[in-house]
Design a protein around this motif. Structure first.
Motif, PDB file in Angstrom:
ATOM      1  N   ASP A 204       2.753   5.302   2.886  1.00  0.00           N
ATOM      2  CA  ASP A 204       2.296   4.085   3.776  1.00  0.00           C
ATOM      3  C   ASP A 204       1.895   2.883   2.943  1.00  0.00           C
ATOM      4  O   ASP A 204       2.223   1.820   3.402  1.00  0.00           O
ATOM      5  N   VAL A 205       1.368   2.983   1.858  1.00  0.00           N
ATOM      6  CA  VAL A 205       1.213   1.952   0.932  1.00  0.00           C
ATOM      7  C   VAL A 205       2.324   1.145   0.307  1.00  0.00           C
ATOM      8  O   VAL A 205       2.415  -0.091   0.412  1.00  0.00           O
ATOM      9  N   VAL A 206       2.908   1.982  -0.419  1.00  0.00           N
ATOM     10  CA  VAL A 206       4.203   1.588  -1.018  1.00  0.00           C
ATOM     11  C   VAL A 206       5.260   0.879  -0.143  1.00  0.00           C
ATOM     12  O   VAL A 206       5.968   0.032  -0.358  1.00  0.00           O
ATOM     13  N   SER A 207       5.400   1.276   1.156  1.00  0.00           N
ATOM     14  CA  SER A 207       6.220   0.968   1.878  1.00  0.00           C
ATOM     15  C   SER A 207       5.909  -0.473   2.513  1.00  0.00           C
ATOM     16  O   SER A 207       6.869  -0.999   3.017  1.00  0.00           O
ATOM     17  N   LEU A 208       4.759  -0.726   2.251  1.00  0.00           N
ATOM     18  CA  LEU A 208       4.293  -2.249   2.600  1.00  0.00           C
ATOM     19  C   LEU A 208       5.140  -3.147   1.954  1.00  0.00           C
ATOM     20  O   LEU A 208       4.773  -4.289   2.424  1.00  0.00           O
TER      21      LEU A 208
END
Length: 429
Positions: A204-208
């Motif tokens: 979730d975080v890296v896909s941002l």
């Protein structure tokens, strides 16, 4: 003789790296006959700088290698002289952008660019202090081996000499503008703990950092590739290709630029923002300028200060600012990709005016996507708990400031791009 700048910006103890870097400089001089200006830009604390100075003083002189060790006072004095000579408006603003009080990956490399111009160098070769050279047959694997032969010359010369290529023949008349490889070892961004704690939160975080309108499949692929470099496989033999280099295949700890790139456009001077020094990789790619992609990857490691009580929130803030910066950079990258060869003049040199135009456009973008990004980070970090939840509280108190900084960073970058030709000219004189 080809004069080059082999550069190491640092703000941490790295005595072993300094010695190894000097070995690479000596290799470049011995193997290629280069005149190597070894440039150490030292922003470490007083005690660490003193230790670095002792290491530098003890280096065995090498033919063709000149060592320059500049602390921030020396860098500031050089910048003041250069800015004054350039006769530009708002000199204190320019000095702040070139040498800010906070960490700036772009600004430290911009100082190296200016000093390389002042030293009369034809190219700049950058390394990082949190990395080391691989060994093969008990010998260090120096990236400069692939950086020096073709950088700055027509791509056609490299292919005529037998260098493998996948370059469109229409691009063979353009200059080789960069040479680079990646890294092996730990993730380039220190997020391994998040991945260990919760793979879902890590995704979730890296896909941002992807554009907001990407499909879930594209985001999944991006997460799988992000910050992993060349994996973990050790060097076993040389491979190099003349190509238009994909920015995802190289890293700024292992890169070399021809002067025609960095003397035309600087890097973003954003503070407290990881990834702010990768802009030129995208510019070279989108303009269709040839490069050398090789496999002399550097070994990456993480220094412990990023995980201390003070270092952890500082580093996580830099990561969040990186995520917020992507709203603006994706716009600029899309515009550059659409422009293609239009980014170059009739002499195949990049056009700074185009970059300024795209940067100024980006500052008018709606912030809704960045509001969504911060909301997603808040949710993810609170799910992790512990010091991540504590950091989420800090983010909640800084939301407006972070949005404002991400936008003003682009305004500052545009201002610096406009001033850059005069600064380079002043440095070279």
């Amino acid at each position: 003789m080809n004069r080059i700048c082999l550069c190491l910006p640092t703000n941490r103890a790295c005595s072993a790296t300094l010695t190894a870097l000097h070995d690479e400089a000596a290799y470049a001089a011995r193997r290629f006959g280069a005149d190597v200006q070894l440039l150490i830009l030292d922003s470490a604390d007083h005690r660490t700088r003193a230790e670095h100075a002792r290491v530098v003083a003890a280096l065995r002189p090498a033919p063709g290698v000149t060592v320059h060790h500049f602390d921030e006072d020396a860098q500031r004095a050089f910048l003041r002289r250069t800015i004054e000579r350039a006769g530009l408006a708002e000199p204190e603003r320019l000095l702040h952008l070139m040498l800010p009080p906070a960490v700036s990956y772009g600004a430290c490399t911009n100082r190296a660019f200016l000093l390389a111009a002042a030293l009369g160098c034809h190219s700049l070769h950058r390394r990082d202090s949190d990395s080391t050279y691989q060994l093969h047959a008990d010998q260090p694997v120096f990236p400069v081996h692939h950086e020096l032969p073709w950088l700055g010359g027509p791509a056609a010369e490299a292919t005529a000499a037998g260098l493998p290529t996948d370059l469109d023949p229409a691009l063979l008349g353009r200059p080789v503008s960069l040479a680079g490889a990646s890294f092996i070892g730990e993730l380039s961004v220190d997020l391994g703990e998040i991945r260990h704690l919760d793979e879902g939160v890590y995704h979730d975080v890296v896909s941002l950092w992807a554009p907001g309108d990407w499909s879930e499949e594209r985001k999944r692929h991006l997460v799988e590739e992000s910050f992993t470099g060349a994996g973990t496989a050790a060097f076993t033999g040389d491979r190099a290709t003349l190509t238009v280099v994909d920015p995802m295949r190289v890293d700024m700890c292992n890169i070399a630029f021809d002067r025609a790139i960095y003397e035309r456009v600087p890097l973003p001077p954003a503070t407290d923002t990881i990834g702010s020094d990768y802009f030129l990789l995208h510019l070279v790619h989108d303009a269709g300028l040839p490069g050398i992609l090789h496999n002399r990857h550097i070994e990456n490691f993480h220094t412990p200060e990023r995980r201390t009580d003070t270092g952890f929130p500082a580093y996580q803030r830099r990561f969040v600012k990186f995520l917020l910066s992507m709203l603006y950079f994706h716009h600029v990258y899309d515009r550059m990709a659409g422009e293609g060869a239009g980014l170059l003049d009739e002499r195949h040199r990049v056009r700074p005016d185009r970059i300024v135009e795209y940067l100024r456009e980006s500052t008018g973008l709606d912030r809704t996507e960045n509001i969504w990004r911060l909301d997603r980070v808040d949710t993810a970090y609170r799910k992790l708990g512990g010091r991540y939840a504590t950091f989420a509280d800090q983010l909640a108190a800084e939301r407006e400031r972070l949005w404002d900084e991400a936008e003003s960073d682009m305004e500052d970058f545009a201002h610096l791009v406009e001033a850059w030709p005069a600064l380079i000219k002043a440095a070279r004189t």
